[in-house]
Enzyme design. Structure first.
Site, PDB file in Angstrom:
ATOM      1  N   ASP A   1      64.678  89.874 -11.971  1.00  0.00           N
ATOM      2  CA  ASP A   1      63.463  90.308 -11.279  1.00  0.00           C
ATOM      3  C   ASP A   1      63.216  89.316 -10.142  1.00  0.00           C
ATOM      4  O   ASP A   1      63.868  88.257 -10.076  1.00  0.00           O
ATOM      5  CB  ASP A   1      62.285  90.326 -12.272  1.00  0.00           C
TER       6      ASP A   1
ATOM      7  N   HIS B   1      54.303  94.497 -18.359  1.00  0.00           N
ATOM      8  CA  HIS B   1      54.665  95.702 -17.599  1.00  0.00           C
ATOM      9  C   HIS B   1      55.319  96.712 -18.564  1.00  0.00           C
ATOM     10  O   HIS B   1      56.501  97.011 -18.455  1.00  0.00           O
ATOM     11  CB  HIS B   1      55.616  95.326 -16.461  1.00  0.00           C
TER      12      HIS B   1
ATOM     13  N   CYS C   1      64.001  95.839 -12.173  1.00  0.00           N
ATOM     14  CA  CYS C   1      62.866  96.767 -12.136  1.00  0.00           C
ATOM     15  C   CYS C   1      62.584  97.259 -10.718  1.00  0.00           C
ATOM     16  O   CYS C   1      61.982  98.311 -10.542  1.00  0.00           O
ATOM     17  CB  CYS C   1      61.629  96.093 -12.717  1.00  0.00           C
TER      18      CYS C   1
ATOM     19  N   ARG D   1      46.818  99.150 -12.471  1.00  0.00           N
ATOM     20  CA  ARG D   1      47.721  98.063 -12.061  1.00  0.00           C
ATOM     21  C   ARG D   1      46.880  96.992 -11.384  1.00  0.00           C
ATOM     22  O   ARG D   1      46.127  97.286 -10.459  1.00  0.00           O
ATOM     23  CB  ARG D   1      48.785  98.554 -11.081  1.00  0.00           C
TER      24      ARG D   1
ATOM     25  N   GLN E   1      57.522  99.906 -17.575  1.00  0.00           N
ATOM     26  CA  GLN E   1      58.852  99.593 -17.032  1.00  0.00           C
ATOM     27  C   GLN E   1      59.875  99.462 -18.164  1.00  0.00           C
ATOM     28  O   GLN E   1      61.012  99.927 -18.056  1.00  0.00           O
ATOM     29  CB  GLN E   1      58.788  98.293 -16.225  1.00  0.00           C
TER      30      GLN E   1
ATOM     31  N   ARG F   1      61.419 105.782 -14.553  1.00  0.00           N
ATOM     32  CA  ARG F   1      59.992 105.429 -14.586  1.00  0.00           C
ATOM     33  C   ARG F   1      59.155 106.701 -14.695  1.00  0.00           C
ATOM     34  O   ARG F   1      58.185 106.767 -15.439  1.00  0.00           O
ATOM     35  CB  ARG F   1      59.571 104.671 -13.317  1.00  0.00           C
TER      36      ARG F   1
END
Ligand code: CP
Ligand code: NVA
Length: 314
Positions: free
Chosen positions: A231, A135, A272, A108, A138, A300
């Protein structure tokens, strides 16, 4: 057609077919059921997994860690001040060292080029745990959650409202166009996604019979939505843009008026997380019965487990 994802990286869902994405969702569903039944197959027994985090994380870090331990692997957290990556040592060199010791690497951070380089030089599977551009893990969790709640992953109008050019919006556009959903971005024009990515995803959508719509018209955009997704207005690393984004994005807040404008009482709300309540979403919507955000968070772990098991299963 039998699917084999052994030794595959997950850098972006652009590299995956619809069938491969559905395979990962099926595997996640199976592993989730087994965990709930107390069955742990230890599919990654004695594997060692490096978890590199240049940016902070709750869900992604915990998902990789718990998934490793459930499957018999050892996770090693490498925070931004713990290793030399890109500072005292080139990414290529760190990648080659980690590849000699670990069976898989999660990354990440900021740059998509770094996760690509890690994959190129390490010789072991590399999984993208979020970059500035994408991402992908996700999106797998989001799709599993949609399948659980709406009982299908087709004929879905998926509406993303907010920063239309951040990693989440990009990743969802890639994922939706791969599996054939109708993806709408509602965003101010200043935050529309890059032309290049839209063109690429339009090609994916042609193959999957999906569609992509980009608009700044909230009322028409949300009409008939099965999913409303948002988001944060400032992604990690963009904190200095806060005032500008609040000004631009306040009209795009997901509130009960927006949820009602879908015309469908069964529309689900997704995020998310982490969420900044009363900014991109009101507490009312976040806490409502339409909100499935904590199912997403749990998923997740099951989907990340599936990604790792599929690529390095013993
Ligand atoms: N959704 C997500 O990636 O959460 P974290 O930043 O907590 O990992
Ligand atoms: N767009 C957000 C996603 C967090 C999971 C960020 O990059 O901060």
């Amino acid at each position: 057609m039998s699917i084999n994802l052994k030794n595959r990286n997950l850098l972006t869902l652009k590299d995956f077919t619809k069938e491969e994405i559905l395979y990962l969702l099926d595997l996640a569903e199976d592993l989730k059921k087994k965990k709930k039944a107390g069955i742990f197959e230890k599919n990654m027994l004695n594997k060692n997994i490096a978890l590199i985090f240049e940016k902070p994380s709750t869900r992604t870090r915990c998902s990789f860690t718990v998934a490793c331990i459930d499957e018999g692997a050892h996770p090693e957290y490498l925070g931004k001040n713990d290793i030399q990556l890109g500072h005292k040592e080139s990414v290529e060199d760190t990648a080659r060292v980690l590849g000699r010791m670990f069976d898989g690497i999660e990354f990440r951070g900021f740059s998509q080029q770094v996760v690509e380089k890690l994959a190129e030089y390490s010789g072991v599977p590399v999984w993208n745990g979020l970059t500035d551009d994408d991402h992908p893990t996700q999106v797998l969790a989001d799709f599993l959650t949609i399948r659980e709640h709406l009982k299908r992953l087709e004929n879905i109008k998926f509406v993303y409202i907010g920063d239309g050019r951040n990693n989440m919006s990009n990743a969802l556009m890639i994922g939706c166009s791969k599996v054939g959903l109708d993806y709408t971005i509602i965003s101010p024009k200043q935050l529309y996604p890059s032309k290049e990515l839209v063109e690429q995803c339009s090609d994916f959508a042609k193959l999957s019979s999906g569609s992509i719509t980009i608009t700044d018209d909230i009322e028409n955009g949300v009409k008939d939505a099965d999913v409303i997704y948002t988001d944060v207005w400032c992604s990690m690393g963009e904190e200095d843009k806060s005032a500008e984004r609040i000004k631009l994005l306040s009209p795009y807040q997901v509130n009960s008026k927006v949820m009602a404008a879908t015309g469908k009482p069964q529309t689900i709300f997704m995020h998310c997380l982490p969420a900044v309540k009363e900014k991109e979403v009101t507490s009312e919507v976040f806490e409502s019965s339409q909100s499935v955000v904590f199912d997403e968070a749990e998923n997740r772990m099951h989907t990340i487990k599936a990604v790792m098991v599929a690529s390095i299963r013993g």
